[in-house]
Design an enzyme around this catalytic site. Structure first.
Site, PDB file in Angstrom:
ATOM      1  CG  ASN A   9       0.145   9.072  12.459  1.00 46.09           C
ATOM      2  OD1 ASN A   9       0.404   9.684  12.511  1.00 46.09           O
ATOM      3  ND2 ASN A   9      -0.857   9.672  10.900  1.00 46.09           N
ATOM      4  CE  LYS A  11      -3.878   9.388  12.949  1.00 51.99           C
ATOM      5  NZ  LYS A  11      -5.273   9.283  12.218  1.00 51.99           N
ATOM      6  CG  HIS A  94      -2.323  11.504   7.864  1.00 48.02           C
ATOM      7  ND1 HIS A  94      -3.243  11.976   7.393  1.00 48.02           N
ATOM      8  CD2 HIS A  94      -2.213   9.999   8.029  1.00 48.02           C
ATOM      9  CE1 HIS A  94      -3.559  11.240   8.327  1.00 48.02           C
ATOM     10  NE2 HIS A  94      -3.413   9.960   8.993  1.00 48.02           N
ATOM     11  CD  GLU A  96      -5.503  12.935  11.484  1.00 50.47           C
ATOM     12  OE1 GLU A  96      -4.707  12.536  11.418  1.00 50.47           O
ATOM     13  OE2 GLU A  96      -5.971  11.496  11.148  1.00 50.47           O
ATOM     14  CD  GLU A 166      -3.496   6.548   6.330  1.00 47.48           C
ATOM     15  OE1 GLU A 166      -3.127   5.393   7.887  1.00 47.48           O
ATOM     16  OE2 GLU A 166      -3.469   7.758   6.654  1.00 47.48           O
ATOM     17  N   GLY A 172     -10.012   7.017  11.288  1.00 46.76           N
ATOM     18  CA  GLY A 172     -10.806   7.465  13.024  1.00 46.76           C
ATOM     19  C   GLY A 172     -11.808   7.069  13.615  1.00 46.76           C
ATOM     20  CB  SER A 212     -10.463   1.682  11.089  1.00 41.19           C
ATOM     21  OG  SER A 212     -11.302   3.284  11.402  1.00 41.19           O
ATOM     22  N   GLY A 234      -4.783   4.867  15.788  1.00 43.66           N
ATOM     23  CA  GLY A 234      -5.881   4.793  17.190  1.00 43.66           C
ATOM     24  C   GLY A 234      -4.605   3.641  17.462  1.00 43.66           C
TER      25      GLY A 234
HETATM   26  P1  PGA Z   1      -7.197   4.940  12.164  1.00 44.95           P
HETATM   27  O1  PGA Z   1      -6.387   6.222  11.572  1.00 44.95           O
HETATM   28  O2  PGA Z   1      -5.928   3.390  12.481  1.00 44.95           O
HETATM   29  O3  PGA Z   1      -6.992   5.570  13.719  1.00 44.95           O
HETATM   30  O4  PGA Z   1      -7.896   4.952  10.929  1.00 44.95           O
HETATM   31  C1  PGA Z   1      -4.934   5.779  10.846  1.00 44.95           C
HETATM   32  C2  PGA Z   1      -3.704   6.718  10.144  1.00 44.95           C
HETATM   33  O5  PGA Z   1      -4.325   8.044  10.121  1.00 44.95           O
HETATM   34  O6  PGA Z   1      -2.672   6.271   9.813  1.00 44.95           O
END
Ligand code: PGA
Length: 247
Positions: A9, A11, A94, A96, A166, A172, A212, A234
């Site tokens: 992802n 983002k 998601h 977010e 998630e 993140g 993460s 990330g």
């Molecule tokens: P992250 O994000 O690996 O940076 O924690 C995962 C996601 O939001 O899908």
């Protein structure tokens, strides 16, 4: 046996030229076909990604879509638009999007149904906040999110869907769920799918862990019986992604 699926992802990262550079770095290293691999890129990078990944085992996904086919929805992108381009997956709900763009379980359900009817595979995101975990309501919350997301979805369509567990506190933050916490939540989601549909559907559906995920922790997480891969934020923007895919 469920085939593992690892999705990046991206983002809101990478211009088209930056996307091309990253895809050049990653594509040969992620192309073994042992797992399904998806790059979920920003809309403006979709055509670049589709061109560069043509003929590989790597699929292209979007990060969101609207639940209507067309109309007066300024700034939105529809499922038929993505489908015609050659996009195969779309992330839906998601955290977010839920947090910053007011998506609800009800809009998530509309999007899941629309994606499936258009022939796209939804990567449906569910997960709890830290407060919800501390209150001991993680499983209740996952049940609610999952049940509403699959309202009026047939068993055959549900089986094609990918669910991403998630936990919001792990996204993140560098604070990854333990293998056991992630396993427990993914197993709970599978039980809920089994309540809605027959066991065959629950056993067929792929459930990812996200939050993460890194080259260091992927192997342990993906070895858990109910974790069928990862949704990676990330670390999908770095060479580490190839290591994650190959764990
Ligand atoms: P992250 O994000 O690996 O940076 O924690 C995962 C996601 O939001 O899908």
């Amino acid at each position: 046996m469920r085939k593992k699926i690892i999705a990046g992802n991206w983002k809101m990262n990478k211009t088209p030229s930056e996307a091309a550079a990253l895809i050049h770095d990653l594509k040969d290293k992620c192309n073994s076909g042992a797992s399904d691999v998806v790059f979920c890129v920003p809309y403006v990078d979709l055509s670049t990604a589709l061109d560069l990944l043509k003929g590989t085992n790597i699929a292209v996904g979007a990060q969101n879509m609207h639940f209507e086919d067309s109309g007066a929805f300024t700034g939105e992108i529809s499922a038929p638009m993505l489908k015609e381009m050659g996009v195969r997956y779309v992330i839906i709900g998601h955290s977010e999007r839920r947090e910053y763009f007011a998506e609800t379980d009800v809009t998530v359900n509309k999007k899941v149904k629309k994606a499936l009817s258009a022939g796209l595979i939804p990567i449906l995101c569910v997960g709890e906040t830290l407060t919800q975990r501390e209150q001991g309501i993680t499983v209740d919350l996952l049940r609610q999110q999952t049940r509403i997301a699959f309202l009026d979805v047939t068993a055959a369509d549900a089986a094609k869907t990918v669910v991403a567990y998630e936990p919001i506190w792990a996204i993140g933050t560098g604070k990854v769920a333990t293998d056991e916490q992630a396993q427990e939540a993914c197993a709970a989601i599978r039980r809920v799918i089994g309540e809605i549909y027959a066991q065959a559907t629950a056993q067929a559906i792929r459930i990812q862990y996200g939050g993460s995920v890194s080259a260091a922790n992927a192997k342990g997480l993906f070895a858990m019986p109910d974790i069928d891969g990862g949704l990676v934020g990330g670390a999908s923007l770095k060479a580490d992604f190839a290591q994650i895919v190959n764990s």
